[in-house]
Design an enzyme around this catalytic site. Sequence first.
Site, PDB file in Angstrom:
ATOM      1  N   GLY A 246       0.743  -1.180   0.105  1.00 44.73           N
ATOM      2  CA  GLY A 246      -0.050  -0.156   0.068  1.00 44.73           C
ATOM      3  C   GLY A 246       0.944   1.284  -0.078  1.00 44.73           C
ATOM      4  O   GLY A 246       1.974   1.106  -0.357  1.00 44.73           O
ATOM      5  N   SER A 247       0.394   2.226   0.519  1.00 40.60           N
ATOM      6  CA  SER A 247       0.951   3.601   0.308  1.00 40.60           C
ATOM      7  C   SER A 247       2.144   3.795   1.422  1.00 40.60           C
ATOM      8  O   SER A 247       2.026   2.710   2.501  1.00 40.60           O
ATOM      9  CB  SER A 247       0.003   4.767   0.621  1.00 40.60           C
ATOM     10  OG  SER A 247      -0.474   4.642   2.264  1.00 40.60           O
ATOM     11  N   GLU A 266       5.973  -3.309   0.880  1.00 39.61           N
ATOM     12  CA  GLU A 266       5.933  -3.129  -0.807  1.00 39.61           C
ATOM     13  C   GLU A 266       4.896  -1.911  -0.769  1.00 39.61           C
ATOM     14  O   GLU A 266       3.762  -1.957  -0.729  1.00 39.61           O
ATOM     15  CB  GLU A 266       5.463  -4.229  -1.504  1.00 39.61           C
ATOM     16  CG  GLU A 266       5.734  -4.315  -2.797  1.00 39.61           C
ATOM     17  CD  GLU A 266       4.482  -3.727  -3.820  1.00 39.61           C
ATOM     18  OE1 GLU A 266       4.745  -2.562  -4.128  1.00 39.61           O
ATOM     19  OE2 GLU A 266       3.810  -4.620  -4.105  1.00 39.61           O
ATOM     20  N   LEU A 267       5.736  -0.734  -0.895  1.00 35.40           N
ATOM     21  CA  LEU A 267       5.160   0.456  -0.925  1.00 35.40           C
ATOM     22  C   LEU A 267       4.853   1.230  -2.339  1.00 35.40           C
ATOM     23  O   LEU A 267       5.088   0.570  -3.200  1.00 35.40           O
ATOM     24  CB  LEU A 267       5.733   1.412   0.028  1.00 35.40           C
ATOM     25  CG  LEU A 267       5.948   0.788   1.513  1.00 35.40           C
ATOM     26  CD1 LEU A 267       6.726   1.699   2.476  1.00 35.40           C
ATOM     27  CD2 LEU A 267       4.664   0.428   2.118  1.00 35.40           C
ATOM     28  N   CYS A 300       1.914   0.628  -8.969  1.00 36.30           N
ATOM     29  CA  CYS A 300       3.196   1.115  -8.261  1.00 36.30           C
ATOM     30  C   CYS A 300       4.150   1.365  -9.131  1.00 36.30           C
ATOM     31  O   CYS A 300       5.060   2.251  -8.690  1.00 36.30           O
ATOM     32  CB  CYS A 300       3.394   0.460  -6.967  1.00 36.30           C
ATOM     33  SG  CYS A 300       3.645  -1.411  -7.131  1.00 36.30           S
ATOM     34  N   GLU A 394       3.357   9.643  -5.823  1.00 39.35           N
ATOM     35  CA  GLU A 394       2.900   8.720  -6.746  1.00 39.35           C
ATOM     36  C   GLU A 394       1.325   9.006  -7.145  1.00 39.35           C
ATOM     37  O   GLU A 394       0.329   9.414  -6.393  1.00 39.35           O
ATOM     38  CB  GLU A 394       2.801   7.638  -5.886  1.00 39.35           C
ATOM     39  CG  GLU A 394       2.105   6.331  -6.666  1.00 39.35           C
ATOM     40  CD  GLU A 394       2.190   4.837  -5.860  1.00 39.35           C
ATOM     41  OE1 GLU A 394       2.419   3.863  -6.426  1.00 39.35           O
ATOM     42  OE2 GLU A 394       1.746   4.833  -4.664  1.00 39.35           O
TER      43      GLU A 394
END
Length: 496
Positions: A246-247, A266-267, A300, A394
């Site tokens: 996520g963020s 996992e950003l 992402c 992002e």
Amino acid sequence: MTTHAEPAGESPVAKEFPEGLPIGDTWVEAPATEDVRFPYDGTLVARAPIGDTALARHALDAALAVRERVGRLPSHVRRTALLATHEALASRRADFERLLVLENGKPLVDCRVEVDRTLLTLLTAAEEVARLHGETVPLDLLPSGEGLLGFWTRKPIGVVVGIAGFNYPLLLAAHKIAPALAAGCPIIAKPAPQTPLATLWLVHLLREALRAGGAPQAAVQLVTGGPEVGVALTTDRRIGAVSFTGSAAVGHQIARDAAPTKVLLELGSNAALVVAADADLDAAADAVVRGGYYASGQACISVQRVIVVDSVRKEFVARLTERVAQVAVGDPRDPQTRVSALIDKRSTERVRAWLAEAVEAGASLVAGGSVTDGVIEPAVLLDVDRALAVWDEEVFGPVVAVRSVPDLETAFDLVNDSRYGLHASVYTSALDTAFAALDRLEVGGVVVNEVPGFRSDVMPYGGVKDSGAGREGPRFAIEELTVTRMAVIRPTTKKP
């Protein structure tokens, strides 16, 4: 180009799994439900069960109760459960694809890729069960180790909490669940509130496969709900690891709150694509379109920053804008659609605001950016200031920003001038440039002459800096979810 499709009709999720939430070895009634609506037109897809902190604690207790049993499950049981789930999902893949389109709003072409990758993840995790082993080591490198036998093994880390984002709900859930089960770890999945349905169905298939193999269904559980449910799951000191996608802001908060529990993150990112002077400009322009707008930009590692060497800027931009105009926009159920509505109106308004901010600051909007039937037309910005959100942060929408630089050294510096570092790519015909990119770019993955969004589920995937910590991909996630146990034995001979 706008596309249209027929009305949604009845959701394929109906009657595919029991009501409530899969907690313990049964399905437990949820205290509330919430509408899941088709992002494209707002029609009702299904009413999803919503959990609370009490059910989160219930799931934690159930997972802990079976922790030792799951950790001791024979390899063939874990492997067979994953293979059976792979087979069950493959037999219903068209239904899963349709459900993903409806609950997520992602174009059908991208949902088909998501199911393909989910199947590969399940299959690869099943194969990795056979490779989960340690090795012997020589202890007699010092005289004190003479006569000793040394080896190490891998043991499950314990209960895993897996929290996934909305953009690839089925795949991201599989990235967490399949390696956990392969490693012998009970897992509690928490899908994004907007997209719980495909994950619920996947968990149901896994639990049925576990039941058929005589294993506890509590090895795989699922709890929905808001942030308070996530906090209850991730801050319980009895768990072994948290895996979050996520963020960056939420991931960092989870890491702080969960400490000292192991956290895999996992950003986000703002992936860059560099176009060298010797690049195939047609291939590079195709890559920006293909890599910048897939999943409507909600990925992402979609192309966001395009850095072009000055000498080819004019030619490259001409090729890029020509191709962007041909991107099919509209109903995600249409196989031709490549860009559709974002997950919700709030996301759409945010992206529009970022575009307007960039134009006001002097950037040129040379393609797209308008909204038609709730869908943002694929946008291309030129000469975006580095202090703006569309460059620094992002976007998570169908927007690419282009800047030009005098040379490759400056291009690589500009790629690295970011708090993110997930993937980046470079288009070039020179081998020395490719290796320079591999050496210089501060990211978790460098891709040469392909989109930065190229991701193999059999490779180690993850980022540096604010893009995360730890690696995904079944083999590497299994290693993250196990701990080594050292063994030292001095054989003795019993005297007669």
